[in-house]
Design a protein around this motif. Structure first.
Motif, PDB file in Angstrom:
ATOM      1  N   SER A 170       0.820  -1.212   0.000  1.00 14.64           N
ATOM      2  CA  SER A 170       0.000   0.000   0.000  1.00 14.64           C
ATOM      3  C   SER A 170       0.850   1.256   0.000  1.00 14.64           C
ATOM      4  O   SER A 170       0.351   2.347  -0.270  1.00 14.64           O
ATOM      5  CB  SER A 170      -0.901   0.007   1.244  1.00 14.64           C
ATOM      6  N   GLY A 171       2.136   1.107   0.323  1.00 14.50           N
ATOM      7  CA  GLY A 171       3.013   2.257   0.466  1.00 14.50           C
ATOM      8  C   GLY A 171       3.228   2.640   1.911  1.00 14.50           C
ATOM      9  O   GLY A 171       4.187   3.351   2.234  1.00 14.50           O
ATOM     10  N   LEU A 172       2.337   2.172   2.791  1.00 14.77           N
ATOM     11  CA  LEU A 172       2.500   2.441   4.220  1.00 14.77           C
ATOM     12  C   LEU A 172       3.531   1.495   4.814  1.00 14.77           C
ATOM     13  O   LEU A 172       3.572   0.312   4.488  1.00 14.77           O
ATOM     14  CB  LEU A 172       1.158   2.263   4.943  1.00 14.77           C
ATOM     15  N   SER A 173       4.352   2.022   5.697  1.00 17.67           N
ATOM     16  CA  SER A 173       5.331   1.199   6.384  1.00 17.67           C
ATOM     17  C   SER A 173       4.657   0.481   7.542  1.00 17.67           C
ATOM     18  O   SER A 173       4.073   1.111   8.421  1.00 17.67           O
ATOM     19  CB  SER A 173       6.469   2.072   6.901  1.00 17.67           C
ATOM     20  N   GLY A 174       4.713  -0.858   7.518  1.00 21.27           N
ATOM     21  CA  GLY A 174       4.064  -1.622   8.579  1.00 21.27           C
ATOM     22  C   GLY A 174       4.018  -3.085   8.220  1.00 21.27           C
ATOM     23  O   GLY A 174       4.772  -3.557   7.367  1.00 21.27           O
ATOM     24  N   PHE A 175       3.150  -3.807   8.894  1.00 22.92           N
ATOM     25  CA  PHE A 175       2.980  -5.228   8.586  1.00 22.92           C
ATOM     26  C   PHE A 175       1.498  -5.544   8.451  1.00 22.92           C
ATOM     27  O   PHE A 175       0.714  -5.293   9.371  1.00 22.92           O
ATOM     28  CB  PHE A 175       3.583  -6.124   9.669  1.00 22.92           C
ATOM     29  N   ALA A 176       1.125  -6.085   7.292  1.00 21.24           N
ATOM     30  CA  ALA A 176      -0.243  -6.559   7.093  1.00 21.24           C
ATOM     31  C   ALA A 176      -0.267  -7.490   5.897  1.00 21.24           C
ATOM     32  O   ALA A 176       0.168  -7.108   4.804  1.00 21.24           O
ATOM     33  CB  ALA A 176      -1.213  -5.395   6.874  1.00 21.24           C
ATOM     34  N   ASP A 177      -0.717  -8.724   6.113  1.00 22.38           N
ATOM     35  CA  ASP A 177      -1.028  -9.605   4.994  1.00 22.38           C
ATOM     36  C   ASP A 177      -2.385  -9.184   4.435  1.00 22.38           C
ATOM     37  O   ASP A 177      -3.164  -8.497   5.101  1.00 22.38           O
ATOM     38  CB  ASP A 177      -1.070 -11.065   5.441  1.00 22.38           C
ATOM     39  N   ALA A 178      -2.687  -9.610   3.220  1.00 20.87           N
ATOM     40  CA  ALA A 178      -3.956  -9.186   2.631  1.00 20.87           C
ATOM     41  C   ALA A 178      -4.300 -10.066   1.437  1.00 20.87           C
ATOM     42  O   ALA A 178      -3.409 -10.518   0.704  1.00 20.87           O
ATOM     43  CB  ALA A 178      -3.896  -7.723   2.193  1.00 20.87           C
ATOM     44  N   ALA A 179      -5.601 -10.306   1.280  1.00 20.32           N
ATOM     45  CA  ALA A 179      -6.064 -11.047   0.099  1.00 20.32           C
ATOM     46  C   ALA A 179      -5.843 -10.236  -1.166  1.00 20.32           C
ATOM     47  O   ALA A 179      -5.657 -10.796  -2.251  1.00 20.32           O
ATOM     48  CB  ALA A 179      -7.546 -11.394   0.251  1.00 20.32           C
ATOM     49  N   LYS A 180      -5.860  -8.926  -1.029  1.00 18.61           N
ATOM     50  CA  LYS A 180      -5.562  -8.043  -2.151  1.00 18.61           C
ATOM     51  C   LYS A 180      -4.194  -7.423  -1.915  1.00 18.61           C
ATOM     52  O   LYS A 180      -3.979  -6.704  -0.935  1.00 18.61           O
ATOM     53  CB  LYS A 180      -6.630  -6.958  -2.281  1.00 18.61           C
ATOM     54  N   GLY A 181      -3.270  -7.701  -2.823  1.00 18.62           N
ATOM     55  CA  GLY A 181      -1.884  -7.314  -2.609  1.00 18.62           C
ATOM     56  C   GLY A 181      -1.669  -5.842  -2.346  1.00 18.62           C
ATOM     57  O   GLY A 181      -0.794  -5.456  -1.561  1.00 18.62           O
ATOM     58  N   LEU A 182      -2.460  -4.979  -2.967  1.00 17.39           N
ATOM     59  CA  LEU A 182      -2.269  -3.541  -2.804  1.00 17.39           C
ATOM     60  C   LEU A 182      -2.681  -3.050  -1.421  1.00 17.39           C
ATOM     61  O   LEU A 182      -2.403  -1.905  -1.060  1.00 17.39           O
ATOM     62  CB  LEU A 182      -3.041  -2.784  -3.888  1.00 17.39           C
ATOM     63  N   ALA A 183      -3.340  -3.911  -0.650  1.00 19.22           N
ATOM     64  CA  ALA A 183      -3.699  -3.542   0.719  1.00 19.22           C
ATOM     65  C   ALA A 183      -2.652  -4.030   1.728  1.00 19.22           C
ATOM     66  O   ALA A 183      -2.700  -3.664   2.902  1.00 19.22           O
ATOM     67  CB  ALA A 183      -5.066  -4.121   1.078  1.00 19.22           C
ATOM     68  N   ALA A 184      -1.713  -4.858   1.294  1.00 22.56           N
ATOM     69  CA  ALA A 184      -0.697  -5.397   2.196  1.00 22.56           C
ATOM     70  C   ALA A 184       0.298  -4.306   2.592  1.00 22.56           C
ATOM     71  O   ALA A 184       0.447  -3.286   1.906  1.00 22.56           O
ATOM     72  CB  ALA A 184       0.033  -6.553   1.536  1.00 22.56           C
ATOM     73  N   GLN A 185       0.995  -4.536   3.688  1.00 20.53           N
ATOM     74  CA  GLN A 185       2.012  -3.592   4.135  1.00 20.53           C
ATOM     75  C   GLN A 185       3.345  -4.314   4.319  1.00 20.53           C
ATOM     76  O   GLN A 185       3.399  -5.439   4.821  1.00 20.53           O
ATOM     77  CB  GLN A 185       1.597  -2.936   5.454  1.00 20.53           C
ATOM     78  N   PHE A 186       4.420  -3.647   3.897  1.00 20.42           N
ATOM     79  CA  PHE A 186       5.790  -4.117   4.073  1.00 20.42           C
ATOM     80  C   PHE A 186       6.553  -3.045   4.829  1.00 20.42           C
ATOM     81  O   PHE A 186       6.122  -1.888   4.915  1.00 20.42           O
ATOM     82  CB  PHE A 186       6.462  -4.361   2.714  1.00 20.42           C
ATOM     83  N   ASN A 187       7.723  -3.434   5.353  1.00 24.92           N
ATOM     84  CA  ASN A 187       8.554  -2.487   6.086  1.00 24.92           C
ATOM     85  C   ASN A 187       9.978  -2.576   5.549  1.00 24.92           C
ATOM     86  O   ASN A 187      10.783  -3.386   5.980  1.00 24.92           O
ATOM     87  CB  ASN A 187       8.515  -2.795   7.585  1.00 24.92           C
ATOM     88  N   SER A 188      10.250  -1.776   4.518  1.00 31.44           N
ATOM     89  CA  SER A 188      11.559  -1.747   3.847  1.00 31.44           C
ATOM     90  C   SER A 188      11.930  -3.114   3.274  1.00 31.44           C
ATOM     91  O   SER A 188      12.916  -3.735   3.701  1.00 31.44           O
ATOM     92  CB  SER A 188      12.654  -1.266   4.800  1.00 31.44           C
ATOM     93  N   PRO A 189      11.155  -3.637   2.313  1.00 31.75           N
ATOM     94  CA  PRO A 189      11.501  -4.928   1.708  1.00 31.75           C
ATOM     95  C   PRO A 189      12.843  -4.846   0.987  1.00 31.75           C
ATOM     96  O   PRO A 189      13.146  -3.829   0.347  1.00 31.75           O
ATOM     97  CB  PRO A 189      10.341  -5.172   0.731  1.00 31.75           C
ATOM     98  N   TYR A 190      13.629  -5.911   1.092  1.00 31.42           N
ATOM     99  CA  TYR A 190      14.987  -5.871   0.547  1.00 31.42           C
ATOM    100  C   TYR A 190      15.185  -6.763  -0.681  1.00 31.42           C
ATOM    101  O   TYR A 190      15.546  -6.293  -1.735  1.00 31.42           O
ATOM    102  CB  TYR A 190      15.991  -6.288   1.634  1.00 31.42           C
ATOM    103  N   ARG A 191      15.047  -8.066  -0.512  1.00 33.33           N
ATOM    104  CA  ARG A 191      15.373  -8.989  -1.603  1.00 33.33           C
ATOM    105  C   ARG A 191      14.136  -9.779  -2.005  1.00 33.33           C
ATOM    106  O   ARG A 191      13.197  -9.951  -1.219  1.00 33.33           O
ATOM    107  CB  ARG A 191      16.468  -9.968  -1.189  1.00 33.33           C
ATOM    108  N   LEU A 192      14.185 -10.311  -3.246  1.00 33.55           N
ATOM    109  CA  LEU A 192      13.049 -11.063  -3.774  1.00 33.55           C
ATOM    110  C   LEU A 192      13.543 -12.323  -4.482  1.00 33.55           C
ATOM    111  O   LEU A 192      14.693 -12.409  -4.904  1.00 33.55           O
ATOM    112  CB  LEU A 192      12.298 -10.235  -4.822  1.00 33.55           C
ATOM    113  N   ALA A 193      12.630 -13.269  -4.666  1.00 33.22           N
ATOM    114  CA  ALA A 193      12.894 -14.452  -5.484  1.00 33.22           C
ATOM    115  C   ALA A 193      11.560 -14.897  -6.078  1.00 33.22           C
ATOM    116  O   ALA A 193      10.507 -14.710  -5.468  1.00 33.22           O
ATOM    117  CB  ALA A 193      13.510 -15.578  -4.643  1.00 33.22           C
ATOM    118  N   VAL A 194      11.612 -15.463  -7.264  1.00 35.40           N
ATOM    119  CA  VAL A 194      10.403 -15.925  -7.952  1.00 35.40           C
ATOM    120  C   VAL A 194      10.537 -17.418  -8.215  1.00 35.40           C
ATOM    121  O   VAL A 194      11.576 -17.879  -8.703  1.00 35.40           O
ATOM    122  CB  VAL A 194      10.197 -15.189  -9.293  1.00 35.40           C
ATOM    123  N   ASP A 195       9.477 -18.182  -7.875  1.00 40.51           N
ATOM    124  CA  ASP A 195       9.537 -19.614  -8.150  1.00 40.51           C
ATOM    125  C   ASP A 195       8.972 -19.908  -9.535  1.00 40.51           C
ATOM    126  O   ASP A 195       8.526 -19.009 -10.259  1.00 40.51           O
ATOM    127  CB  ASP A 195       8.837 -20.427  -7.047  1.00 40.51           C
TER     128      ASP A 195
END
Length: 775
Positions: free
Chosen positions: A26-51
């Motif tokens: 969502s752009g907000l710094s915090g923690f929240a899982d969500a069924a809709k990805g744009l409602a989720a919250q991350f806090n400075s995500p760093y690395r990614l991987a794709v399966d």
């Protein structure tokens, strides 16, 4: 490292037609899982991987969690591991991390590896038979410092990024030790592969090369390592032979596109290998996504000089201090847009559509083709009155229960339909899943029954979940009857009861209830509709049923862990003991070498073998075929051919190319491409089935051979390329010898080259001398 002033200036190259979108956050710094990805919250995500199923895994360090984004219409975000800051192994939320920054997925078995930076440990996440994530520690004592040796006593100083080679070895950036280290999957030892421990900048032998606060890394299919050497503002490469070189950046902390030697970066934080051998880079202080192209230029593909947030055309998109990047097999680029607390996706229009998960999908398509071709089948299963031709070698690895006469009898006793059995076979042979609505609910339930009998747990859970999502007032009665008459697991019946309860208002109407009672007449002794409809709560159901219903409330069915590639690799590892065909190279005079394989695999992956089986069935039936020797008939060439054919056969099984790196293996495979039918004829006289055209393998081999050209190898590669008629490698190695003739003149191998090559080299050098003397 403090951020310098934001660099100004426009990219020197056009952006192309890329599109940037937000996958989650969502752009907000915090923690929240969500069924809709744009409602989720991350806090400075760093690395990614794709399966391989395009799920995106995110290291969310300030939340001390590992998150997963399931791509789809909504982009569901869930936490798969981690909770409060700390250190603990265990299941899911029981596990604890401390500032996990790096994440990677193994191409060997799909395991997830995490650089748990704050704990100075390397962690591993696998899913157990129930689908629960389980976290364990694979390296690191937890003590800050530096120590190689046994994994669990090794010491680290802020491991920040991780990648996995084609063999399953872990490559880790040990950031504050200024080293790149390896965790061996075979020996359980940690070793340093590059860096002295002192910050600095020097190329050369990996043992003496230096780095300065390296931050990100990636591994290509040939197991070369690419490093974002952040403190040096350069992109470095550690070859699979242990040589460190700079592939882009002049060391100045600024922004400049252009030729790799003149390009400038400002704190490059992450790198990723694109499927077309290009390199994607994210820069923290330039807020841009850059790319090293195949023609050795650096270009900007997204982002602006000023930090910000904007989706849309790549040319106008904005990022804010991105720190992580990865790519999928489609060539899409995923970015951890750290200061925006979002996960972004960049789709480049110029990416090659034919690279879409090609190796894995071609392998799957080829394996599925075996179900339509009984020529190399060696066993039969009867489904009702219909014989189904199958292959023992594949079943032994993928579904051993199907080889049991008891299980075959159980399938028929339960009147499994041929349609349901074929759905199950497609999963067994090719990891193919029924991703869309099936022709009937009965076919889906039959697949559930097959999966239960054959103990295919992941497939069973997938089909059952698909069934739960598909339940409606129109089909729930038929589902109950099928479940009761075929003794399906109790949870299936619980889901049916839950469906009745959800639609109680519908079934309590007199007409609908009368229709349902009539349909359920033959199972009324086992299923009382009145009792089910009178129940107002699902609380009596097992917790697992309630958890699954909650998980499926978004109507998105999670995919099971797929294992075709690793399973085929396992089959290859056992081939020496249970293969049913022997490939013979050489003769009695030159010596005879052999490679073992399975007819079924060669039959679906190798056009040459398919033609041979059609034209010389007796030879194939004998279990021993003589392969033509490409090049001169000599003991040395027989040895090269044997090694190359063994690597080629391994590729047929796994679909992977990373193990094919030896220059002679590569040259032999490229040289025999036409004779062995590895690529479709250019005249279009033969159209290869999917999984049989190996043109990407030939390109890989040619590139690998070219990369191997050096002062130590050029003459031998030139000779081999000449003998095997690999024209591109021949021309490039010949040019190398000419350009470095003074250095190579005393090499005794030079004068042993075939006379046509020597004549051409001397003629060229003579012309060069005469031109210089103006004669």
């Amino acid at each position: 490292m403090s951020a310098p002033p934001t660099p100004q200036g426009a990219p020197s190259q056009p952006f192309g037609q890329g599109i940037v979108s937000t996958l989650a956050g969502s752009g907000l710094s915090g923690f929240a899982d969500a069924a809709k990805g744009l409602a989720a919250q991350f806090n400075s995500p760093y690395r990614l991987a794709v399966d391989r199923d395009l799920n995106v895994y995110v290291a969310d360090p300030l939340n001390n969690r590992i998150r997963r984004i399931t791509q789809g219409d909504e982009g569901t975000v869930v936490t798969i591991a981690g909770s409060a800051r700390g250190y603990a192994d265990g299941k899911g939320s029981q596990a604890q991390f401390f500032m996990p920054e790096g994440i990677a997925i193994s191409p060997v078995d799909g395991a997830i590896y995490v650089a748990d930076s704050g704990n100075n440990r390397i962690r591993k996440i696998v899913f157990d038979r129930a689908g629960e994530p389980v976290v364990s520690t694979v390296a690191g004592s937890g003590q800050l410092g530096f120590q190689d040796g046994p994994c669990m006593t090794s010491k680290w100083n802020y491991p920040s990024a991780i990648a996995v080679t084609s063999r399953g070895d872990l490559i880790v950036v040990d950031a504050h030790n200024h080293r790149i280290r390896k965790v061996s999957s075979s020996t359980g030892q940690v070793t340093t592969i590059a860096g002295t421990g002192q910050p600095g900048y020097s190329d050369g032998n990996a043992a003496v090369a230096t780095f300065k606060q390296p931050f990100g890394l990636a591994v290509d299919t040939a197991d070369n390592v690419y490093v974002a050497d952040t403190g040096n503002n350069r992109i470095r490469k550690i070859s699979n032979t242990g040589v460190v070189s700079t592939i882009a950046g002049d060391g100045n902390g600024a922004f400049k596109d252009g030729p790799v030697s003149q390009a400038q970066f400002n704190a490059p934080a992450g790198v990723a290998c694109l499927p077309n051998d290009e390199i994607a880079i994210v820069e923290m202080y330039c807020h841009r996504i850059r790319k090293i192209t195949s023609d050795q230029n650096v270009i900007c593909v997204a982002g602006q000089a000023q930090p910000g947030y904007a989706d849309g055309p790549a040319a106008t998109s904005k990022f804010n201090a991105p720190k992580g990047v990865c790519t999928d097999s489609f060539g899409n680029i995923y970015v951890a847009d750290t200061n925006n607390n979002r996960i972004r996706k960049l789709t480049l229009a110029q990416q090659h559509a034919n690279l879409q998960a090609m190796s894995e999908r071609s392998l799957s398509a080829a394996m599925l083709s075996l179900l339509k071709d009984s020529s190399v089948a060696d066993c039969t299963v009867m489904i009702g009155d219909t014989p189904v031709a199958l292959h023992q070698s594949i079943l032994r690895i993928r579904c051993p229960k199907l080889l049991s006469s008891d299980k075959q009898g159980e399938l028929n006793a339960n009147r499994v339909s041929l349609q349901s059995f074929n759905i199950t076979l497609e999963f067994i042979y090719g990891d193919k899943l029924p991703l869309r609505d099936l022709p009937s609910l009965e076919a889906l339930m039959g697949a559930i029954l097959c999966a239960k009998i054959l103990e295919l747990r992941g497939f069973y859970e997938y089909c059952r979940n698909f069934f739960v999502v598909a339940l409606s007032p129109n089909n729930v009665c038929e589902a109950v009857i099928f479940a009761l008459e075929n003794n399906l697991a109790p949870d299936v019946l619980d889901f049916c009861k839950s469906a009745f309860m959800k639609h109680a208002a519908f079934f309590n109407s007199p007409q609908a209830k009368a229709t349902a009672v009539a349909k359920l007449k033959r199972v009324e002794s086992k299923f009382n509709l009145d009792v089910v409809l009178s129940n107002r709560s699902t609380a009596a159901f097992p917790p697992q049923v309630l958890q699954i219903e909650q998980m499926l409330s978004s109507r998105i069915v999670p995919l099971p862990q797929l294992s075709l590639g690793p399973d085929m690799r396992k089959l290859f590892d056992e081939v020496s003991g249970n293969g049913d065909i022997t490939l013979v190279m050489g003769d009695q005079d030159m010596g005879v070498n052999v490679v073992r394989a399975h007819k079924a695999i060669l039959g679906c992956r190798w056009y040459y073998f398919q033609v041979l089986a059609s034209q010389s069935p007796q030879e194939v039936a004998s279990g021993r075929i003589m392969l033509p020797l490409i090049g001169p008939n000599s003991p040395e060439m027989v040895d090269i051919a044997t090694s190359a054919v063994a690597k080629l056969v391994e590729y047929f099984y796994s679909g992977l190319m990373g193990h094919i790196t030896d220059a002679y293996d590569c040259l032999y495979i490229a040289g025999c491409a036409a004779a062995f039918g590895l690529t479709s004829p250019s005249d279009g006289s033969v159209k290869f089935a999917d999984g049989m055209d190996h043109s990407q393998l030939i390109k890989h081999c040619v590139k690998a051979a070219v990369r191997a050209i050096s002062s130590d190898t050029a003459i031998q590669i030139l000779n081999a390329a000449y003998l095997l008629h690999v024209d591109e490698v021949f021309e490039l190695s010949k040019q190398y010898v000419i350009n470095h003739f003074a250095e190579l003149a005393d090499n005794p191998n030079l004068h042993n080259l075939p006379s046509p090559i020597l004549s051409h080299i001397y003629s060229f050098l003579l012309k060069k001398i005469m031109t210089k003397l103006q004669l």
